[in-house]
Structures are given as C-alpha cells and as structure tokens.
Design a protein around this motif. Structure first.
Motif, mmCIF file in Angstrom:
data_model
loop_
_atom_site.group_PDB
_atom_site.id
_atom_site.type_symbol
_atom_site.label_atom_id
_atom_site.label_comp_id
_atom_site.label_asym_id
_atom_site.label_seq_id
_atom_site.Cartn_x
_atom_site.Cartn_y
_atom_site.Cartn_z
ATOM 1 N N PRO A 4 3.449 -12.627 3.929
ATOM 2 C CA PRO A 4 3.069 -13.229 2.642
ATOM 3 C C PRO A 4 1.910 -12.465 2.021
ATOM 4 O O PRO A 4 1.119 -11.817 2.718
ATOM 5 C CB PRO A 4 2.657 -14.656 3.030
ATOM 6 C CG PRO A 4 2.358 -14.608 4.487
ATOM 7 C CD PRO A 4 3.249 -13.544 5.061
ATOM 8 N N TYR A 5 1.782 -12.572 0.696
ATOM 9 C CA TYR A 5 0.770 -11.807 -0.024
ATOM 10 C C TYR A 5 -0.642 -12.121 0.463
ATOM 11 O O TYR A 5 -1.504 -11.237 0.482
ATOM 12 C CB TYR A 5 0.863 -12.069 -1.532
ATOM 13 C CG TYR A 5 -0.173 -11.313 -2.319
ATOM 14 C CD1 TYR A 5 -0.070 -9.922 -2.486
ATOM 15 C CD2 TYR A 5 -1.273 -11.970 -2.870
ATOM 16 C CE1 TYR A 5 -1.040 -9.227 -3.184
ATOM 17 C CE2 TYR A 5 -2.240 -11.278 -3.579
ATOM 18 C CZ TYR A 5 -2.112 -9.901 -3.732
ATOM 19 O OH TYR A 5 -3.078 -9.204 -4.422
ATOM 20 N N SER A 6 -0.881 -13.382 0.861
ATOM 21 C CA SER A 6 -2.221 -13.756 1.322
ATOM 22 C C SER A 6 -2.652 -12.904 2.514
ATOM 23 O O SER A 6 -3.813 -12.494 2.613
ATOM 24 C CB SER A 6 -2.257 -15.241 1.703
ATOM 25 O OG SER A 6 -1.310 -15.522 2.721
ATOM 26 N N GLU A 7 -1.712 -12.602 3.444
ATOM 27 C CA GLU A 7 -2.046 -11.791 4.610
ATOM 28 C C GLU A 7 -2.181 -10.315 4.229
ATOM 29 O O GLU A 7 -3.023 -9.604 4.760
ATOM 30 C CB GLU A 7 -0.989 -11.975 5.695
ATOM 31 C CG GLU A 7 -0.999 -13.364 6.303
ATOM 32 C CD GLU A 7 -0.239 -13.419 7.624
ATOM 33 O OE1 GLU A 7 -0.464 -12.553 8.480
ATOM 34 O OE2 GLU A 7 0.580 -14.338 7.777
ATOM 35 N N VAL A 8 -1.328 -9.871 3.290
ATOM 36 C CA VAL A 8 -1.435 -8.491 2.801
ATOM 37 C C VAL A 8 -2.804 -8.267 2.163
ATOM 38 O O VAL A 8 -3.473 -7.259 2.406
ATOM 39 C CB VAL A 8 -0.313 -8.189 1.785
ATOM 40 C CG1 VAL A 8 -0.546 -6.847 1.090
ATOM 41 C CG2 VAL A 8 1.042 -8.185 2.471
ATOM 42 N N LYS A 9 -3.215 -9.218 1.361
ATOM 43 C CA LYS A 9 -4.514 -9.107 0.687
ATOM 44 C C LYS A 9 -5.655 -9.103 1.692
ATOM 45 O O LYS A 9 -6.615 -8.333 1.558
ATOM 46 C CB LYS A 9 -4.677 -10.264 -0.296
ATOM 47 C CG LYS A 9 -5.916 -10.156 -1.172
ATOM 48 C CD LYS A 9 -5.962 -11.280 -2.190
ATOM 49 C CE LYS A 9 -7.211 -11.173 -3.060
ATOM 50 N NZ LYS A 9 -7.284 -12.281 -4.053
ATOM 51 N N SER A 10 -5.558 -9.950 2.722
ATOM 52 C CA SER A 10 -6.602 -10.016 3.741
ATOM 53 C C SER A 10 -6.704 -8.704 4.515
ATOM 54 O O SER A 10 -7.797 -8.190 4.757
ATOM 55 C CB SER A 10 -6.308 -11.173 4.706
ATOM 56 O OG SER A 10 -7.237 -11.204 5.760
ATOM 57 N N ILE A 11 -5.553 -8.149 4.895
ATOM 58 C CA ILE A 11 -5.530 -6.891 5.642
ATOM 59 C C ILE A 11 -6.095 -5.753 4.805
ATOM 60 O O ILE A 11 -6.927 -4.967 5.263
ATOM 61 C CB ILE A 11 -4.089 -6.564 6.095
ATOM 62 C CG1 ILE A 11 -3.643 -7.539 7.195
ATOM 63 C CG2 ILE A 11 -3.984 -5.123 6.603
ATOM 64 C CD1 ILE A 11 -2.177 -7.446 7.551
ATOM 65 N N SER A 12 -5.639 -5.655 3.559
ATOM 66 C CA SER A 12 -6.085 -4.553 2.695
ATOM 67 C C SER A 12 -7.584 -4.659 2.395
ATOM 68 O O SER A 12 -8.294 -3.650 2.369
ATOM 69 C CB SER A 12 -5.283 -4.532 1.394
ATOM 70 O OG SER A 12 -5.429 -5.745 0.685
ATOM 71 N N LYS A 13 -8.079 -5.877 2.203
ATOM 72 C CA LYS A 13 -9.510 -6.060 1.945
ATOM 73 C C LYS A 13 -10.333 -5.631 3.153
ATOM 74 O O LYS A 13 -11.367 -4.959 3.009
ATOM 75 C CB LYS A 13 -9.786 -7.529 1.617
ATOM 76 C CG LYS A 13 -11.249 -7.826 1.320
ATOM 77 C CD LYS A 13 -11.453 -9.296 1.010
ATOM 78 C CE LYS A 13 -12.933 -9.601 0.760
ATOM 79 N NZ LYS A 13 -13.154 -11.052 0.477
ATOM 80 N N SER A 14 -9.868 -5.995 4.346
ATOM 81 C CA SER A 14 -10.577 -5.630 5.567
ATOM 82 C C SER A 14 -10.647 -4.119 5.730
ATOM 83 O O SER A 14 -11.704 -3.557 6.033
ATOM 84 C CB SER A 14 -9.870 -6.259 6.769
ATOM 85 O OG SER A 14 -10.496 -5.883 7.969
ATOM 86 N N ILE A 15 -9.517 -3.449 5.514
ATOM 87 C CA ILE A 15 -9.474 -1.993 5.665
ATOM 88 C C ILE A 15 -10.327 -1.313 4.611
ATOM 89 O O ILE A 15 -11.107 -0.394 4.910
ATOM 90 C CB ILE A 15 -8.020 -1.490 5.592
ATOM 91 C CG1 ILE A 15 -7.240 -1.978 6.816
ATOM 92 C CG2 ILE A 15 -7.972 0.043 5.508
ATOM 93 C CD1 ILE A 15 -5.762 -1.677 6.757
#
Length: 333
Positions: A226-237
C-alpha cells in the motif's frame, strides 16, 4: 490458558495496539478510529505503523485453526476462525517488536521476513494477504481460541522451519519480503543517485525523487505494498541518505583521503586516480589546498569541462571554488 492468564494477555494485547488503528466491520470500507472504538470492530490493525509485534497468517481453508498443530509448529497466541467456512487467522506474538521502516536495522527485518515467508509456505497461508487488517480476536463474530501467552523470539520461531530460499525475491515477494526488497533496491539506487541532486535546497526535490523511484519498483510486485508503506520506506531512505551522504560529508571524506598521500596501490597514481581518491600530489609542482598541483588541477578542470560538467559540479568534485574553475577556463581560451 487459565482465566487469569487469558485476561492479562487480552489486556496486554489491547495495550499493544496502535493508538488509532485501522478497523472495519466490512472489508473494503476501512476507518481509522481510537483504540477503544476499534476493538469493537470485526477487523482491526494489530501491528503499529512502523513496528511489527505480531505475525499474522490468513488460512483460507477448512479446519485451519489447528493447522499449526498438525505441522508441528509452535502454538499461536490466538486462532480466530470464521464459523461459517472454517477459515482462520493465526496470530503469533513476538517478544521484541521489529521495526519495519528504519534503514539502520534492516537485518532483523530480513530475518523476520524470512520467517514469515517460511511459515506462510508451511501453513499454506495466503501469500497475497495484505497484513493491515486481521480478524479481531476479541470480536464475537469469530470463534477465537487463545492458545498461549508466550511471546516468541525470532530464533525460536526460526527453529521450526527451513529458511532456505526465504523470503522470496523479485515479483513473487510478499509480506515483509516486499519491504526488504524495496529497502535494498531503493537504497542501492539512492546511494549512487543522490549526488545528482546536490544543489541549494535540494532536499525536497530529492525526497520526491525517492518516492517516485520506490513507487515504480513497488508496482512490479504481483501484490504491491500500500502507498502508506511505500511512503514510509521512501521517507526513511531519503532522510538516511541526506544524513550520511551530504555534500559536506563528501567534501570532508575527500579531504581526509587527501591527507593520506598520493600513492595508490604502492605506485604513483594518474591525475584521474588522484581526483577520484582526493589524494595529495607528491610532485609536479606545489600542491594547492585541493590536494593537486596547479598543473594537475588545470588539467582536471579542462577534462571535466569537456565531459559536459557545470562549473559548480567541477568545483564540488575538486573541492575548489567556482571562481577558480572560471579563471582556469578563461585562461585556457
């Protein structure tokens, strides 16, 4: 489980839930509600947004509530069974939560993903299960059996399965395996790509670029995150790379290398080698503050300009000022 143990475990279960979990009484329409409201819904989010405290498996077949016993797996904390079709959700409690969004602790996440993948295979659980919502074990709609209040370590869970080949890679990745795959692939890309974005106020543009790249890779999975997890991963990186691969840190590392001397592999390196390593010339003229003699510096500026680099990029590469680059280019005409 004895009544007192069960009551304590249920209290602990409620305490561990997110403050405002996703929840619903009907799949397809999801809400975010305060915990005290959410625990009365048929389906609920049991893991926190960035930490997994439970491994949950969706078993879409009859008589699945006891599948763990038939396969000699450890007892789950609960099995919530649909009384109509016998399909179940099994929930295993972890002794220590595993962060699912931090770049700094990828190893535990990969370990947990391998365990999840192996248990999914052994239990014949649904690989496309999204993991966000589970049958609420506290709801009367399900026939819930609370098997144990034991919270397992990852090592203990791993002892019951063969982790070889897990988690699955590529398009077949599922569950936490997709998180790991995205982390590794996007991080590898980001370490190399960030220098292309170095400019004043580059952080916002860089963060947008990481989100776009993560979305593109996520779309290749058979079951995308889901987009929420994509956003979390990309923000962390994006934030991790900004902290550890800034222009300032790059110049500092080049300066440190420059003080170590100009010999590469026991031999005097070429000008290009010295440029890559940032090392001080041991001859051919007096070294400048950038670590190169004047002749070496002028040669490198001209060569990089011929490759199409901007004056600012050349200056950053050689740790000299833009005005020095402009002067060298003007004198060479």
């Amino acid at each position: 489980m004895k009544t007192n143990q069960l009551n304590l475990f249920k209290s602990d279960f409620i305490e561990s839930l997110p403050t405002k979990p996703y929840c619903t009484d009907e799949l397809g329409v999801t809400f975010i509600r305060p915990k005290l409201t959410a625990i009365n819904k048929k389906y609920i989010q049991v893991n926190r947004p960035s930490t997994d405290l439970y491994l949950v498996f969706d078993l879409d077949y009859e008589y699945s509530a006891l599948a763990w016993s038939d396969l000699n797996l450890p007892a789950p904390a609960w099995a919530a069974k649909n009384p109509i079709n016998g399909h179940s959700h099994l929930g295993y409690a972890l002794s220590v939560g595993v962060c699912t969004s931090s770049m700094a602790r990828l190893a535990p996440l990969k370990y947990l993903a391998a365990i999840q993948s192996a248990y999914t295979e052994k239990l014949k659980a649904d690989r496309s299960y999204a993991r966000l919502l589970t049958k609420n074990p506290l709801h009367e709609a399900w026939q819930t059996t609370w098997w144990t209040d034991e919270k397992y370590t990852l090592d203990y869970l791993a002892d019951f399965v063969d982790l070889t080949g897990h988690p699955l890679r590529g398009k077949e990745s599922h569950g936490l395996g997709r998180n790991c795959e995205l982390f590794e692939n996007v991080a590898h890309w980001a370490y190399k790509e960030v220098r292309e974005y170095w400019s004043p106020n580059y952080k916002s543009k860089w963060q947008d670029a990481v989100v776009s790249h993560t979305e593109a890779l996520n779309a290749q999975f058979i079951e995308p995150l889901p987009y929420s997890e994509v956003k979390s991963i990309s923000k962390s990186i994006a934030n991790f790379v900004i902290r550890h691969f800034s222009p300032e840190k790059f110049r500092e590392s080049q300066s440190i290398k420059g003080r170590k001397g100009g010999l590469i592999g026991g031999k005097r390196g070429s000008i290009e080698d010295k440029a890559k390593a940032g090392r001080i010339s041991k001859g051919g003229g007096r070294p400048s503050k950038s670590g190169f003699s004047r002749e070496e510096r002028e040669s490198l500026v001209l060569k990089k300009k011929a490759q199409g680099l901007s004056n600012r990029a050349i200056a950053d590469d050689l740790s000299i000022s833009s005005s020095t680059v402009s002067l060298i280019l003007r004198n060479s005409r």
